[in-house]
Design a protein around this motif. Structure first.
Motif, PDB file in Angstrom:
ATOM      1  N   ASP A  78     -14.538  -4.571  -0.160  1.00 14.18           N
ATOM      2  CA  ASP A  78     -14.062  -5.385   1.036  1.00 14.18           C
ATOM      3  C   ASP A  78     -12.632  -5.540   1.322  1.00 14.18           C
ATOM      4  O   ASP A  78     -11.975  -6.372   0.560  1.00 14.18           O
ATOM      5  N   ALA A  79     -12.141  -4.904   2.451  1.00 14.53           N
ATOM      6  CA  ALA A  79     -10.688  -5.197   2.428  1.00 14.53           C
ATOM      7  C   ALA A  79     -10.012  -6.338   3.060  1.00 14.53           C
ATOM      8  O   ALA A  79      -8.933  -6.848   3.082  1.00 14.53           O
ATOM      9  N   ARG A  80     -11.057  -7.468   3.048  1.00 16.80           N
ATOM     10  CA  ARG A  80     -10.592  -8.823   3.410  1.00 16.80           C
ATOM     11  C   ARG A  80     -10.314  -9.571   2.169  1.00 16.80           C
ATOM     12  O   ARG A  80      -9.302 -10.291   2.096  1.00 16.80           O
ATOM     13  N   GLY A  81     -10.844  -9.375   1.040  1.00 20.99           N
ATOM     14  CA  GLY A  81     -10.581  -9.843  -0.414  1.00 20.99           C
ATOM     15  C   GLY A  81      -9.684  -8.976  -1.202  1.00 20.99           C
ATOM     16  O   GLY A  81      -8.991  -9.491  -2.260  1.00 20.99           O
ATOM     17  N   ILE A  82      -9.301  -7.585  -0.785  1.00 17.37           N
ATOM     18  CA  ILE A  82      -8.278  -6.724  -1.568  1.00 17.37           C
ATOM     19  C   ILE A  82      -7.318  -6.238  -0.369  1.00 17.37           C
ATOM     20  O   ILE A  82      -7.739  -5.164   0.173  1.00 17.37           O
ATOM     21  N   GLN A  83      -6.269  -6.636  -0.313  1.00 10.62           N
ATOM     22  CA  GLN A  83      -5.378  -6.389   0.898  1.00 10.62           C
ATOM     23  C   GLN A  83      -5.069  -5.080   0.927  1.00 10.62           C
ATOM     24  O   GLN A  83      -4.855  -4.366   1.981  1.00 10.62           O
ATOM     25  N   GLY A  84      -4.379  -4.419   0.002  1.00 12.55           N
ATOM     26  CA  GLY A  84      -3.860  -3.017  -0.126  1.00 12.55           C
ATOM     27  C   GLY A  84      -4.973  -1.987   0.248  1.00 12.55           C
ATOM     28  O   GLY A  84      -4.632  -0.905   0.975  1.00 12.55           O
ATOM     29  N   ILE A  85      -6.129  -2.111  -0.080  1.00 14.16           N
ATOM     30  CA  ILE A  85      -6.994  -1.048   0.081  1.00 14.16           C
ATOM     31  C   ILE A  85      -7.340  -0.863   1.595  1.00 14.16           C
ATOM     32  O   ILE A  85      -7.594   0.068   2.035  1.00 14.16           O
ATOM     33  N   GLY A  86      -7.284  -2.088   2.278  1.00 10.32           N
ATOM     34  CA  GLY A  86      -7.378  -2.158   3.771  1.00 10.32           C
ATOM     35  C   GLY A  86      -6.149  -1.090   4.341  1.00 10.32           C
ATOM     36  O   GLY A  86      -6.583  -0.451   5.320  1.00 10.32           O
ATOM     37  N   ILE A  87      -5.201  -0.971   3.822  1.00  8.69           N
ATOM     38  CA  ILE A  87      -3.864  -0.349   4.587  1.00  8.69           C
ATOM     39  C   ILE A  87      -4.337   1.200   4.293  1.00  8.69           C
ATOM     40  O   ILE A  87      -4.524   1.825   5.268  1.00  8.69           O
ATOM     41  N   THR A  88      -5.068   1.589   3.235  1.00 11.21           N
ATOM     42  CA  THR A  88      -5.558   2.802   2.954  1.00 11.21           C
ATOM     43  C   THR A  88      -6.520   3.104   3.728  1.00 11.21           C
ATOM     44  O   THR A  88      -6.695   4.514   4.318  1.00 11.21           O
ATOM     45  N   TYR A  89      -7.500   2.227   3.861  1.00 10.19           N
ATOM     46  CA  TYR A  89      -8.850   2.435   4.981  1.00 10.19           C
ATOM     47  C   TYR A  89      -8.179   2.849   6.291  1.00 10.19           C
ATOM     48  O   TYR A  89      -8.476   3.830   6.955  1.00 10.19           O
ATOM     49  N   ALA A  90      -7.383   2.168   6.812  1.00 12.07           N
ATOM     50  CA  ALA A  90      -6.779   2.214   8.289  1.00 12.07           C
ATOM     51  C   ALA A  90      -6.050   3.475   8.413  1.00 12.07           C
ATOM     52  O   ALA A  90      -6.083   3.918   9.642  1.00 12.07           O
ATOM     53  N   THR A  91      -5.350   4.038   7.551  1.00  8.53           N
ATOM     54  CA  THR A  91      -4.355   4.984   7.684  1.00  8.53           C
ATOM     55  C   THR A  91      -4.702   6.367   7.033  1.00  8.53           C
ATOM     56  O   THR A  91      -4.191   7.305   7.083  1.00  8.53           O
ATOM     57  N   SER A  92      -5.979   6.386   6.565  1.00 14.31           N
ATOM     58  CA  SER A  92      -6.637   7.488   5.893  1.00 14.31           C
ATOM     59  C   SER A  92      -6.755   8.626   7.154  1.00 14.31           C
ATOM     60  O   SER A  92      -7.377   8.290   7.964  1.00 14.31           O
ATOM     61  N   ASN A  93      -6.250   9.597   6.655  1.00 15.07           N
ATOM     62  CA  ASN A  93      -6.240  10.659   7.801  1.00 15.07           C
ATOM     63  C   ASN A  93      -7.743  11.346   7.833  1.00 15.07           C
ATOM     64  O   ASN A  93      -8.002  12.140   8.988  1.00 15.07           O
ATOM     65  N   ARG A  94      -8.708  11.089   6.894  1.00 13.12           N
ATOM     66  CA  ARG A  94     -10.130  11.526   7.030  1.00 13.12           C
ATOM     67  C   ARG A  94     -11.039  10.328   7.291  1.00 13.12           C
ATOM     68  O   ARG A  94     -12.215  10.532   7.451  1.00 13.12           O
ATOM     69  N   GLY A  95     -10.267   9.291   7.810  1.00 14.40           N
ATOM     70  CA  GLY A  95     -11.168   8.178   8.266  1.00 14.40           C
ATOM     71  C   GLY A  95     -11.646   7.216   6.997  1.00 14.40           C
ATOM     72  O   GLY A  95     -11.093   7.498   5.723  1.00 14.40           O
ATOM     73  N   GLY A  96     -12.495   6.428   7.166  1.00 20.97           N
ATOM     74  CA  GLY A  96     -12.678   5.359   6.104  1.00 20.97           C
ATOM     75  C   GLY A  96     -12.898   6.041   4.705  1.00 20.97           C
ATOM     76  O   GLY A  96     -14.034   6.791   4.404  1.00 20.97           O
ATOM     77  N   CYS A  97     -12.347   6.011   3.699  1.00 18.79           N
ATOM     78  CA  CYS A  97     -12.305   6.425   2.437  1.00 18.79           C
ATOM     79  C   CYS A  97     -11.466   5.683   1.404  1.00 18.79           C
ATOM     80  O   CYS A  97     -10.525   5.037   1.739  1.00 18.79           O
ATOM     81  N   HIS A  98     -12.170   5.617   0.124  1.00 19.77           N
ATOM     82  CA  HIS A  98     -11.326   4.852  -0.931  1.00 19.77           C
ATOM     83  C   HIS A  98     -10.500   5.932  -1.825  1.00 19.77           C
ATOM     84  O   HIS A  98      -9.558   5.847  -2.518  1.00 19.77           O
ATOM     85  N   VAL A  99     -10.621   7.201  -1.685  1.00 23.15           N
ATOM     86  CA  VAL A  99     -10.043   8.150  -2.526  1.00 23.15           C
ATOM     87  C   VAL A  99      -8.801   8.757  -1.648  1.00 23.15           C
ATOM     88  O   VAL A  99      -8.430  10.055  -2.005  1.00 23.15           O
ATOM     89  N   ARG A 100      -8.297   8.033  -1.064  1.00 20.27           N
ATOM     90  CA  ARG A 100      -7.057   8.469  -0.241  1.00 20.27           C
ATOM     91  C   ARG A 100      -5.797   7.388  -0.577  1.00 20.27           C
ATOM     92  O   ARG A 100      -4.967   7.341   0.238  1.00 20.27           O
ATOM     93  N   GLY A 101      -5.867   6.812  -1.639  1.00 23.55           N
ATOM     94  CA  GLY A 101      -4.936   5.782  -2.001  1.00 23.55           C
ATOM     95  C   GLY A 101      -5.663   4.795  -2.693  1.00 23.55           C
ATOM     96  O   GLY A 101      -5.976   3.608  -2.017  1.00 23.55           O
TER      97      GLY A 101
END
Lengths: 605, 73
Positions: A429-452
């Motif tokens: 949940d990107a509300r509880g973990i702030q940095g992962i939300g940046i990588t979700y939003a800017t991932s070139n392939r859409g919602g993803c955890h392995v782009r950062g």
């Protein structure tokens, strides 16, 4: 010096049956490394960004990295690069097993598939020889059975990549499977393969190792240093082998960031039932490893008497907490069904979770459900709807199989879809973990955890512990993780090596294998270049600045329960910081940034 | 009372979850000592969901979660 590249690409036109052998542009390979980077560059240059993803004009690239198959840690990776039918943007799905290494050992850096076969076809590769064979008899077959059948025909030493029924039907969440339970899972790459009437690729190779390493002694030394780092680190030496990625269920739940019931809550009371500890206790047979991997994170489990690949953390969460289900055996079964039908085991259960919320809100009615209501935690619904998505027949089956974004849009509730760029977000949940939300939003392939994978510093404390609630330093961390990930993917290493290895180890391995003399800074700049060429592909494909977003729920609905109660994503604060770090304005690189990265061909585009 | 949750290999030879009297365990380090766990065996120490060091002061009602070195994705 061709170090670690065979300088050979096969271009196969399935419409005409023509097979051309092309020479790899070595200068271009060094500039983009290989794999994800080089594949995207080829697609960009060949104008694929503007085509219909399911038309014969789309191209499907199976591509290795220079390290794929090398005698170095975790080098069993290949990538599928194409235009995604799910997102309409760049897709790069990465898979392990041994298929990629065998493709390389057969002497091919990449296979580019174009057109559409007049009838169902499979490709058979034996070293230099490539032939197109009739696949009619395999239609409708489940992935594992087809793997077995093709091995019986071509020999046990063959490695098989294929699509199941979902790919045949061009389901937008269809995966490409290889070596039975390994998946190039995300972004609907299996649908593109199905659209070309390509059922499988079989590879056999005489080589058992790469015989073109630029500096064998230097690679041995770099590999020894990398292995020392991996074995000295408790995560990569024993942690992942003991409990796999599944250990994260309890960790992420205990930081109050385990999305539950389609992200309406973020703490699952019954997480223990679906945890890595429970999986190990009840179903684990042994750890499994991809080719040349000392980490061995894979789970070989017993599902109702069938020994098969077990669920990663993502499907444990997606079929578990996210659907309100605590029946672990059913998660194992659904994960196996995803492998059999050839489905993305993240997007499919997340789409079912979205449908369950639509049902909860009365948008989907009981009478629409053909006898299997989409009630939270219904194990029958999870099994049955996975099968229906894998082989859709009714109107609702087809809607579900197109992913949560299209499903929720259909019911006039687009914000119920927990997706970015129409691809479902993963298990943090990107509300509880702030940095992962940046990588979700800017991932070139859409919602993803392995782009950062910002979970590494923000939760696991690797390489150092960051405050998961802080925002001030996260943009630069996110960019650095994205760039290094692009390098690791493109090289053909598994991303999990980065729990221990750093940019210096990758640089040494790359230089030794390919004969380049890059500095660490230059290697990270290549990662930056790859991230930017992907972004320019997306721009050409029609991406808009507003596509770099998170669902409204994460920005406006504070976490409802658990340790992170009350938190929201601070993306409006961090996104401008991220663009500044990247040298982007309104989501796209400036001409100055493109020139700095040597992407002059993109200037003014 | 303090609720202490143990995970992964830290469960070997111990319970999954135990309750301790907060008066007897003023810091997380005291909890580790009581359970015979070396600080080096713990890679993630959470108090009420937030990362802390063993020196963290504990209060009545706290939930302490302890994990060995683990990774995943």
């Amino acid at each position: 010096m061709s170090g670690a590249y065979y300088e050979k690409i096969a271009r196969i036109n399935l419409s005409t049956g023509e097979i051309k052998v092309e020479k790899l542009d070595l200068e271009l390979a060094h500039k983009f490394i290989g794999g994800r980077g080089l594949g995207t560059k080829i697609l960009y240059d060949e104008g694929v960004a503007t085509v219909d993803p399911l038309s014969p004009e789309n191209k499907l690239i199976y591509i290795t990295g220079p390290m794929t198959g090398a005698n170095a840690p975790s080098t069993g990776r290949y990538m599928v690069v194409t235009k995604s039918p799910l997102t309409g943007m760049i897709a790069c799905s990465n898979s392990g097993g041994i298929w990629g290494a065998k493709l390389k050992y057969a002497g091919w850096d990449a296979i580019i598939v174009e057109g559409e076969a007049p009838k169902w076809t499979y490709i058979n590769i034996e070293d230099d020889k490539i032939e197109l064979l009739d696949a009619q008899e395999y239609l409708g077959m489940m992935s594992e059975a087809m793997d077995t059948a093709l091995k019986e025909k071509h020999g046990a030493e063959a490695s098989v990549l294929n699509i199941g029924p979902a790919g045949e039907k061009k389901v937008l969440m269809a995966a490409i499977m290889n070596d039975k339970d390994r998946a190039a899972g995300r972004s609907g790459v299996g649908a593109v393969m199905g659209s070309k009437k390509l059922k499988a690729i079989v590879v056999k190779a005489s080589r058992r190792n790469l015989d073109n390493i630029a500096d064998v002694d230097a690679l041995k030394a770099a590999t020894k240093r990398a292995m020392d780092v991996l074995m000295a680190n408790p995560v990569t030496s024993s942690g992942l082998r003991q409990l796999g990625t599944a250990i994260l269920v309890n960790i992420i739940n205990n930081v109050g960031s385990l999305p539950t019931r389609n992200w309406q809550e973020s703490y699952f009371e019954k997480a223990e039932d679906i945890s890595g500890e429970a999986l190990a206790e009840k179903y684990l047979v042994k750890a499994g490893a991809c080719y040349r991997c000392p980490i061995a994170c894979g789970r070989i489990i017993n599902v109702n008497g069938h020994i098969t690949g077990g669920p990663e953390y993502e499907p444990l969460w997606a079929y578990g907490a996210n659907c309100g289900n605590n029946d672990l055996n059913v998660i194992d079964e659904c994960n196996m069904l995803c492998n059999e039908y050839g489905l993305d085991a993240i997007s499919v259960p997340c789409t079912i979770a979205a449908a369950m919320e639509l049902y909860q809100r009365g948008a989907i009615k009981e009478e629409d459900c053909a006898g299997v209501p989409l009630e939270w935690g219904s194990t029958k619904a999870l099994v049955e709807w996975t099968k229906r998505i894998g082989n859709p027949e009714t109107e609702l089956d087809w809607l579900m199989s197109s992913g949560s974004a299209r499903l929720c849009e259909h019911y006039g509730m687009p914000e119920i879809s927990m997706s970015v760029k129409k691809q479902e977000m993963p298990a943090y949940d990107a509300r509880g973990i702030q940095g992962i939300g940046i990588t979700y939003a800017t991932s070139n392939r859409g919602g993803c955890h392995v782009r950062g994978y910002m979970i590494s510093p923000e939760v696991l404390g690797l390489p150092q512990q960051l405050d998961r609630t802080a925002t001030d330093d996260k943009a630069v961390w996110a960019k650095t993780f994205q760039d290094l990930t692009a390098v690791i993917d493109s090289m053909g290493h598994c991303l999990f090596t980065s729990f221990a290895m750093g940019a210096q180890e990758y640089t040494d391995l790359l230089n030794a294998a390919t004969g380049t003399n890059h500095s660490v800074e230059e290697v990270l700049e290549i990662g930056d270049r790859i991230y930017n060429i992907e972004r320019m592909f997306n721009k050409a494909a029609g991406m808009k600045p507003e596509d770099d977003r998170l669902p409204k729920r994460l920005l406006e609905e504070p976490i409802a329960n658990g340790p992170s109660k009350g938190m929201v994503s601070q993306l409006p604060l961090t996104l401008p910081q991220y663009y500044e770090a990247r040298g982007w304005v309104n989501a796209f690189p400036t001409d100055e940034t493109l020139k700095k990265l040597g992407l002059d061909e993109c200037v003014g585009k | 009372m303090i609720e202490v949750r143990l995970f992964a290999t830290l469960r070997q030879g111990r319970e999954k979850s135990i309750m301790l009297d907060s008066k007897e365990f003023p810091t997380a380090k005291d909890v580790l000592d009581h359970l015979d766990i070396l600080p080096g065996e713990v890679s993630i120490l959470l108090v009420n969901g937030f990362h802390k060091t063993p020196e963290a002061q504990l209060e009545d009602g706290d939930v302490v979660a302890l994990f060995p070195p683990v990774g995943g994705g």
